[in-house]
Motif scaffolding. Structure first.
Motif, PDB file in Angstrom:
ATOM      1  N   GLY A   7       0.772  -1.228   0.000  1.00  0.00           N
ATOM      2  CA  GLY A   7       0.000   0.000   0.000  1.00  0.00           C
ATOM      3  C   GLY A   7       0.807   1.285   0.000  1.00  0.00           C
ATOM      4  O   GLY A   7       0.238   2.366  -0.050  1.00  0.00           O
ATOM      5  N   GLU A   8       2.147   1.193   0.038  1.00  0.00           N
ATOM      6  CA  GLU A   8       3.007   2.379   0.056  1.00  0.00           C
ATOM      7  C   GLU A   8       3.837   2.451  -1.210  1.00  0.00           C
ATOM      8  O   GLU A   8       4.449   1.453  -1.615  1.00  0.00           O
ATOM      9  N   GLN A   9       3.901   3.630  -1.817  1.00  0.00           N
ATOM     10  CA  GLN A   9       4.785   3.797  -2.970  1.00  0.00           C
ATOM     11  C   GLN A   9       6.226   3.763  -2.483  1.00  0.00           C
ATOM     12  O   GLN A   9       6.562   4.371  -1.468  1.00  0.00           O
ATOM     13  N   ARG A  10       7.048   3.020  -3.222  1.00  0.00           N
ATOM     14  CA  ARG A  10       8.467   2.891  -2.858  1.00  0.00           C
ATOM     15  C   ARG A  10       9.309   2.934  -4.109  1.00  0.00           C
ATOM     16  O   ARG A  10       8.893   2.471  -5.167  1.00  0.00           O
ATOM     17  N   GLU A  11      10.507   3.423  -3.953  1.00  0.00           N
ATOM     18  CA  GLU A  11      11.516   3.373  -5.005  1.00  0.00           C
ATOM     19  C   GLU A  11      12.411   2.182  -4.680  1.00  0.00           C
ATOM     20  O   GLU A  11      12.982   2.112  -3.590  1.00  0.00           O
ATOM     21  N   ILE A  12      12.499   1.218  -5.598  1.00  0.00           N
ATOM     22  CA  ILE A  12      13.293   0.011  -5.348  1.00  0.00           C
ATOM     23  C   ILE A  12      14.319  -0.169  -6.463  1.00  0.00           C
ATOM     24  O   ILE A  12      14.163   0.376  -7.554  1.00  0.00           O
ATOM     25  N   SER A  13      15.346  -0.951  -6.173  1.00  0.00           N
ATOM     26  CA  SER A  13      16.343  -1.260  -7.199  1.00  0.00           C
ATOM     27  C   SER A  13      16.228  -2.700  -7.683  1.00  0.00           C
ATOM     28  O   SER A  13      16.830  -3.057  -8.692  1.00  0.00           O
ATOM     29  N   SER A  14      15.458  -3.522  -6.991  1.00  0.00           N
ATOM     30  CA  SER A  14      15.320  -4.941  -7.340  1.00  0.00           C
ATOM     31  C   SER A  14      14.462  -5.121  -8.589  1.00  0.00           C
ATOM     32  O   SER A  14      13.517  -4.378  -8.815  1.00  0.00           O
ATOM     33  N   SER A  15      14.804  -6.151  -9.356  1.00  0.00           N
ATOM     34  CA  SER A  15      14.027  -6.448 -10.559  1.00  0.00           C
ATOM     35  C   SER A  15      13.262  -7.768 -10.453  1.00  0.00           C
ATOM     36  O   SER A  15      12.504  -8.103 -11.345  1.00  0.00           O
ATOM     37  N   ARG A  16      13.487  -8.517  -9.343  1.00  0.00           N
ATOM     38  CA  ARG A  16      12.788  -9.787  -9.126  1.00  0.00           C
ATOM     39  C   ARG A  16      12.262  -9.829  -7.694  1.00  0.00           C
ATOM     40  O   ARG A  16      12.776  -9.145  -6.813  1.00  0.00           O
ATOM     41  N   ILE A  17      11.270 -10.666  -7.479  1.00  0.00           N
ATOM     42  CA  ILE A  17      10.640 -10.758  -6.160  1.00  0.00           C
ATOM     43  C   ILE A  17      11.629 -11.215  -5.093  1.00  0.00           C
ATOM     44  O   ILE A  17      11.680 -10.636  -4.005  1.00  0.00           O
ATOM     45  N   ASP A  18      12.433 -12.225  -5.364  1.00  0.00           N
ATOM     46  CA  ASP A  18      13.371 -12.699  -4.345  1.00  0.00           C
ATOM     47  C   ASP A  18      14.364 -11.611  -3.959  1.00  0.00           C
ATOM     48  O   ASP A  18      14.696 -11.439  -2.789  1.00  0.00           O
ATOM     49  N   ALA A  19      14.815 -10.829  -4.931  1.00  0.00           N
ATOM     50  CA  ALA A  19      15.743  -9.731  -4.650  1.00  0.00           C
ATOM     51  C   ALA A  19      15.055  -8.618  -3.858  1.00  0.00           C
ATOM     52  O   ALA A  19      15.660  -7.990  -2.991  1.00  0.00           O
ATOM     53  N   LEU A  20      13.770  -8.389  -4.137  1.00  0.00           N
ATOM     54  CA  LEU A  20      13.021  -7.373  -3.395  1.00  0.00           C
ATOM     55  C   LEU A  20      12.931  -7.752  -1.920  1.00  0.00           C
ATOM     56  O   LEU A  20      13.108  -6.897  -1.044  1.00  0.00           O
ATOM     57  N   LEU A  21      12.666  -9.023  -1.624  1.00  0.00           N
ATOM     58  CA  LEU A  21      12.600  -9.458  -0.226  1.00  0.00           C
ATOM     59  C   LEU A  21      13.918  -9.198   0.481  1.00  0.00           C
ATOM     60  O   LEU A  21      13.939  -8.739   1.628  1.00  0.00           O
ATOM     61  N   ALA A  22      15.035  -9.462  -0.184  1.00  0.00           N
ATOM     62  CA  ALA A  22      16.350  -9.191   0.402  1.00  0.00           C
ATOM     63  C   ALA A  22      16.559  -7.684   0.579  1.00  0.00           C
ATOM     64  O   ALA A  22      17.041  -7.243   1.624  1.00  0.00           O
ATOM     65  N   GLU A  23      16.181  -6.904  -0.431  1.00  0.00           N
ATOM     66  CA  GLU A  23      16.344  -5.447  -0.356  1.00  0.00           C
ATOM     67  C   GLU A  23      15.550  -4.859   0.812  1.00  0.00           C
ATOM     68  O   GLU A  23      16.011  -3.950   1.496  1.00  0.00           O
ATOM     69  N   LEU A  24      14.354  -5.385   1.048  1.00  0.00           N
ATOM     70  CA  LEU A  24      13.500  -4.887   2.127  1.00  0.00           C
ATOM     71  C   LEU A  24      13.783  -5.577   3.460  1.00  0.00           C
ATOM     72  O   LEU A  24      13.083  -5.355   4.439  1.00  0.00           O
ATOM     73  N   GLU A  25      14.790  -6.451   3.488  1.00  0.00           N
ATOM     74  CA  GLU A  25      15.271  -7.151   4.679  1.00  0.00           C
ATOM     75  C   GLU A  25      14.221  -8.053   5.323  1.00  0.00           C
ATOM     76  O   GLU A  25      14.113  -8.144   6.533  1.00  0.00           O
ATOM     77  N   TYR A  26      13.432  -8.729   4.474  1.00  0.00           N
ATOM     78  CA  TYR A  26      12.529  -9.763   4.980  1.00  0.00           C
ATOM     79  C   TYR A  26      13.346 -11.029   5.155  1.00  0.00           C
ATOM     80  O   TYR A  26      14.060 -11.434   4.242  1.00  0.00           O
ATOM     81  N   GLU A  27      13.258 -11.634   6.330  1.00  0.00           N
ATOM     82  CA  GLU A  27      14.005 -12.849   6.604  1.00  0.00           C
ATOM     83  C   GLU A  27      13.040 -13.992   6.874  1.00  0.00           C
ATOM     84  O   GLU A  27      11.907 -13.773   7.265  1.00  0.00           O
ATOM     85  N   GLY A  28      13.510 -15.200   6.645  1.00  0.00           N
ATOM     86  CA  GLY A  28      12.682 -16.373   6.890  1.00  0.00           C
ATOM     87  C   GLY A  28      12.044 -16.863   5.605  1.00  0.00           C
ATOM     88  O   GLY A  28      12.357 -16.403   4.511  1.00  0.00           O
ATOM     89  N   THR A  29      11.128 -17.792   5.765  1.00  0.00           N
ATOM     90  CA  THR A  29      10.534 -18.431   4.595  1.00  0.00           C
ATOM     91  C   THR A  29       9.021 -18.381   4.587  1.00  0.00           C
ATOM     92  O   THR A  29       8.403 -18.880   3.658  1.00  0.00           O
TER      93      THR A  29
END
Length: 65
Positions: A7-29
């Motif tokens: 729900g929030e606009q963000r500027e990201i550098s990732s081009s894939r979902i798995d990379a986005l999770l790492a960029e946003l520091e989501y950990e776990g599975t």
């Protein structure tokens, strides 16, 4: 690129979902991911490309009652 994450606009550098999770520091599975209202199986995260303007929901389980 600019996308909407939970729900929030963000500027990201990732081009894939798995990379986005790492960029946003989501950990776990234990996540559910939806891109433009389509839920993605975990097996597709590494190959799913993110496009500018995509709406991405990252759903994590919460403990409580």
């Amino acid at each position: 690129m600019r996308v909407i994450v939970n729900g929030e606009q963000r500027e990201i550098s990732s081009s894939r979902i798995d990379a986005l999770l790492a960029e946003l520091e989501y950990e776990g599975t234990h996540f559910a991911i939806a891109v433009n209202y389509d839920v993605l199986p975990k097996s597709c995260w590494a190959e799913t490309q993110i496009q500018a303007g995509d709406e991405i929901e990252i759903i994590t389980p919460r403990q409580g009652g």
